[in-house]
Design a protein around this motif. Structure first.
Motif, PDB file in Angstrom:
ATOM      1  N   GLY A 103      -0.433  -1.566   1.122  1.00 55.07           N
ATOM      2  CA  GLY A 103       0.743  -1.424   0.269  1.00 55.07           C
ATOM      3  C   GLY A 103       0.742  -0.125  -0.518  1.00 55.07           C
ATOM      4  O   GLY A 103       1.776   0.560  -0.616  1.00 55.07           O
ATOM      5  N   TYR A 104      -0.413   0.247  -1.064  1.00 56.84           N
ATOM      6  CA  TYR A 104      -0.484   1.495  -1.831  1.00 56.84           C
ATOM      7  C   TYR A 104      -0.275   2.712  -0.929  1.00 56.84           C
ATOM      8  O   TYR A 104       0.356   3.693  -1.340  1.00 56.84           O
ATOM      9  CB  TYR A 104      -1.838   1.603  -2.540  1.00 56.84           C
ATOM     10  CG  TYR A 104      -2.051   0.562  -3.610  1.00 56.84           C
ATOM     11  CD1 TYR A 104      -1.063   0.282  -4.545  1.00 56.84           C
ATOM     12  CD2 TYR A 104      -3.247  -0.157  -3.678  1.00 56.84           C
ATOM     13  CE1 TYR A 104      -1.253  -0.679  -5.520  1.00 56.84           C
ATOM     14  CE2 TYR A 104      -3.448  -1.115  -4.657  1.00 56.84           C
ATOM     15  CZ  TYR A 104      -2.457  -1.381  -5.570  1.00 56.84           C
ATOM     16  OH  TYR A 104      -2.649  -2.335  -6.533  1.00 56.84           O
ATOM     17  N   LEU A 105      -0.806   2.650   0.296  1.00 55.96           N
ATOM     18  CA  LEU A 105      -0.609   3.755   1.232  1.00 55.96           C
ATOM     19  C   LEU A 105       0.870   3.914   1.588  1.00 55.96           C
ATOM     20  O   LEU A 105       1.389   5.039   1.648  1.00 55.96           O
ATOM     21  CB  LEU A 105      -1.443   3.525   2.497  1.00 55.96           C
ATOM     22  CG  LEU A 105      -2.966   3.642   2.326  1.00 55.96           C
ATOM     23  CD1 LEU A 105      -3.679   3.193   3.598  1.00 55.96           C
ATOM     24  CD2 LEU A 105      -3.364   5.076   1.976  1.00 55.96           C
ATOM     25  N   VAL A 106       1.558   2.786   1.813  1.00 60.03           N
ATOM     26  CA  VAL A 106       2.990   2.844   2.102  1.00 60.03           C
ATOM     27  C   VAL A 106       3.749   3.380   0.894  1.00 60.03           C
ATOM     28  O   VAL A 106       4.673   4.196   1.023  1.00 60.03           O
ATOM     29  CB  VAL A 106       3.517   1.452   2.513  1.00 60.03           C
ATOM     30  CG1 VAL A 106       5.044   1.470   2.675  1.00 60.03           C
ATOM     31  CG2 VAL A 106       2.859   0.991   3.809  1.00 60.03           C
ATOM     32  N   MET A 107       3.356   2.961  -0.300  1.00 60.85           N
ATOM     33  CA  MET A 107       3.997   3.436  -1.526  1.00 60.85           C
ATOM     34  C   MET A 107       3.836   4.957  -1.658  1.00 60.85           C
ATOM     35  O   MET A 107       4.768   5.658  -2.090  1.00 60.85           O
ATOM     36  CB  MET A 107       3.365   2.728  -2.730  1.00 60.85           C
ATOM     37  CG  MET A 107       4.147   2.857  -4.009  1.00 60.85           C
ATOM     38  SD  MET A 107       5.573   1.766  -4.051  1.00 60.85           S
ATOM     39  CE  MET A 107       6.345   2.352  -5.565  1.00 60.85           C
ATOM     40  N   ALA A 108       2.679   5.460  -1.275  1.00 64.05           N
ATOM     41  CA  ALA A 108       2.427   6.896  -1.385  1.00 64.05           C
ATOM     42  C   ALA A 108       3.337   7.698  -0.463  1.00 64.05           C
ATOM     43  O   ALA A 108       3.625   8.876  -0.724  1.00 64.05           O
ATOM     44  CB  ALA A 108       0.962   7.194  -1.060  1.00 64.05           C
ATOM     45  N   LEU A 109       3.804   7.056   0.611  1.00 67.37           N
ATOM     46  CA  LEU A 109       4.635   7.744   1.596  1.00 67.37           C
ATOM     47  C   LEU A 109       6.121   7.440   1.433  1.00 67.37           C
ATOM     48  O   LEU A 109       6.945   7.961   2.190  1.00 67.37           O
ATOM     49  CB  LEU A 109       4.191   7.350   3.018  1.00 67.37           C
ATOM     50  CG  LEU A 109       2.733   7.668   3.385  1.00 67.37           C
ATOM     51  CD1 LEU A 109       2.393   7.056   4.741  1.00 67.37           C
ATOM     52  CD2 LEU A 109       2.484   9.163   3.396  1.00 67.37           C
TER      53      LEU A 109
END
Length: 483
Positions: free
Chosen positions: A92-98
């Motif tokens: 989720g955090y990786l998707v948020m970063a993108l």
């Protein structure tokens, strides 16, 4: 002198759980520090819409925790569920970063984070409770120190992540949260032999392939549904009400099935949980109304150093890190001598401190300068009182469950404890939105100051009334526990 250090003499698995929780919370609170401001500045939401969306997301975060506790207790095992939740959150955090400016992608990321947190959150505390035998007088101190780990992680992230986002962009700020989860998972795998003999019953048997497939499919579905309902906040509130009602009915069913002292203790747990809802409504003002008050009306200078006003949020975990070992020592000392305040009295005192934390802010407004700006010292004082209140309620909530609830129900009831935060998050979002509605057309600090002052006065007086009721009922509730 030896008694002073008893609080640090915990079993070895305690320290593993301590550091897993620290790094997982680093990730989550890094997101929390940025989210409401990100929704306003990056996605272009109005303040009140951002607060309500934040509240709905927080409700999902806590709403899934009881499900995660059930999965850990009965299906997948406490340890496996904890690791799985951390991995889902990291995605989720990786998707948020993108995500950039794409609101749909942001909702997918938030859905993954909510589901991952639900799988993770109840299980470290459930695992920690299994480290101690019944009657072990280290338990209150252990959970207070465990709560300190949460606040070390949140202090680091609330201090660092706003600056990372300011200088390197929103995506890099959210990437820091993903790194926190990576450290948490790596830490567990390096030292998992410390908890080899601990866990729920499913931890000690193979998991059927069918169970794994159904669980993974359920996680994907839950992430998608969470992202979808964030588009429709009314639907999110209805679903939360259904989940909360279902969990409450299951809890009441367990109370009815119990008998004697066990039933009385579980009734006290239910009453204290309902009281805690009020506390969490107050607490959830920190990333919403208190955060925007700091941005709009607080001079961002501490000890002569100009800071990012978003980092005022880190005062809460700062004070908790200072106060946690002191209060753990007090619990250890008084309970060894057979004295000290009861759990219901601790909750009542916690609510009293919380009310004071809001009532000092109208006084701060009265002392504001001619530009409508408040000295940062008032925020330091407010967050101090809030931190003491938090330690007495939220910090001991898990210990309360571990002490008063039968072990067979630990994971499930700890999940319900977090569900109180979920219900409170929705209320807190709408409550915070009242300030946004008032200040939408105001442009200066002089204009916004009386709005915030009146809001904090109302919040403080309401919580003061609740604390008086709790103080009056504390003795009666303690008799239900001890008789």
């Amino acid at each position: 002198m030896s008694q002073s250090f008893n609080i640090l003499k915990q079993p070895k698995p305690f320290y593993l759980i301590f550091f897993i929780e620290l790094w997982e919370r680093f990730g989550y609170y890094g997101l929390q520090a940025l989210l409401s401001i990100y929704l306003v500045r990056q996605l272009g939401m109005e303040d009140d819409d951002a607060f309500i969306t934040f509240g709905a997301f927080s409700a999902l975060v806590f709403g899934f925790v009881s499900i995660g506790g059930f999965v850990g207790d009965n299906l997948f095992g406490t340890k496996r569920t904890m690791v799985l939740g951390a991995l889902v959150m990291m995605i989720g955090y990786l998707v948020m970063a993108l995500a950039g400016h794409d609101q749909a992608v942001v909702y997918i990321a938030l859905g993954c984070i909510a589901v991952g947190n639900g799988l993770f959150k109840a299980n470290p505390s459930s695992l920690l409770a299994k480290c101690y035998e019944d009657g072990d007088n280290r338990l209150d101190g252990a959970f207070t120190l465990y709560y300190m780990s949460i606040n070390i992680g949140s202090f680091l992230s609330m201090t660092l992540v706003p600056y990372i986002a300011e200088y390197f962009g929103w995506g890099t700020g959210f990437m820091a949260s993903a790194i926190g989860l990576l450290v948490a998972v790596s830490n567990y795998f390096f030292m998992r032999h410390w908890v080899r003999d601990l866990g729920s019953e499913p931890d000690f048997r193979p998991v059927l392939l069918k169970t794994r497939v159904l669980l993974y499919l359920g996680i994907i579905l839950a992430c998608g549904v969470s992202a979808w309902i964030l588009h429709y906040l009314l639907l999110a509130n209805i679903l939360l009400a259904l989940v909360s009602s279902g969990a409450l009915l299951m809890f009441i069913k367990e109370i009815i099935r119990a008998g004697g002292a066990e039933r009385r203790k579980m009734v006290v747990v239910l009453i204290l949980m309902l009281e805690a809802v009020v506390f969490f409504v107050m607490y959830m003002q920190m990333p919403t109304s208190l955060n925007f008050f700091a941005i709009n009306n607080v001079d961002p200078v501490i000890l002569g150093i100009t800071i990012n006003p978003v980092t005022f949020q880190s005062l809460n975990p700062f004070w908790i890190m200072i106060a946690s070992p002191v209060m753990a020592w007090i619990y250890n000392r008084t309970e060894q001598n057979g004295g000290g305040p009861s759990m219901p009295l601790k909750f009542a005192l916690g609510m009293l401190f919380t009310s004071v934390s809001f009532l000092v802010l109208p006084l701060a407004a009265y002392c504001a300068n001619q530009q409508g700006m408040v000295s940062s010292g008032w925020m330091v004082l407010s967050y101090f009182f809030q931190a003491i209140g938090e330690l007495l309620i939220s910090g001991l909530g898990l210990a309360m469950v571990a002490q008063l609830v039968p072990e067979r129900l630990h994971g499930f009831i700890m999940g319900i404890w977090f569900l109180t935060s979920s219900a409170a998050s929705v209320m807190a979002g709408y409550v915070a939105g009242l300030t946004a509605l008032e200040i939408d057309d105001l442009s200066s600090a002089i204009d916004t100051l009386p709005v915030y002052s009146q809001f904090f006065t109302d919040m403080g007086l309401f919580s003061l009334a609740v604390s008086v009721c709790m103080l009056l009922s504390a003795h009666w509730l303690n008799r239900m526990i001890t008789d």
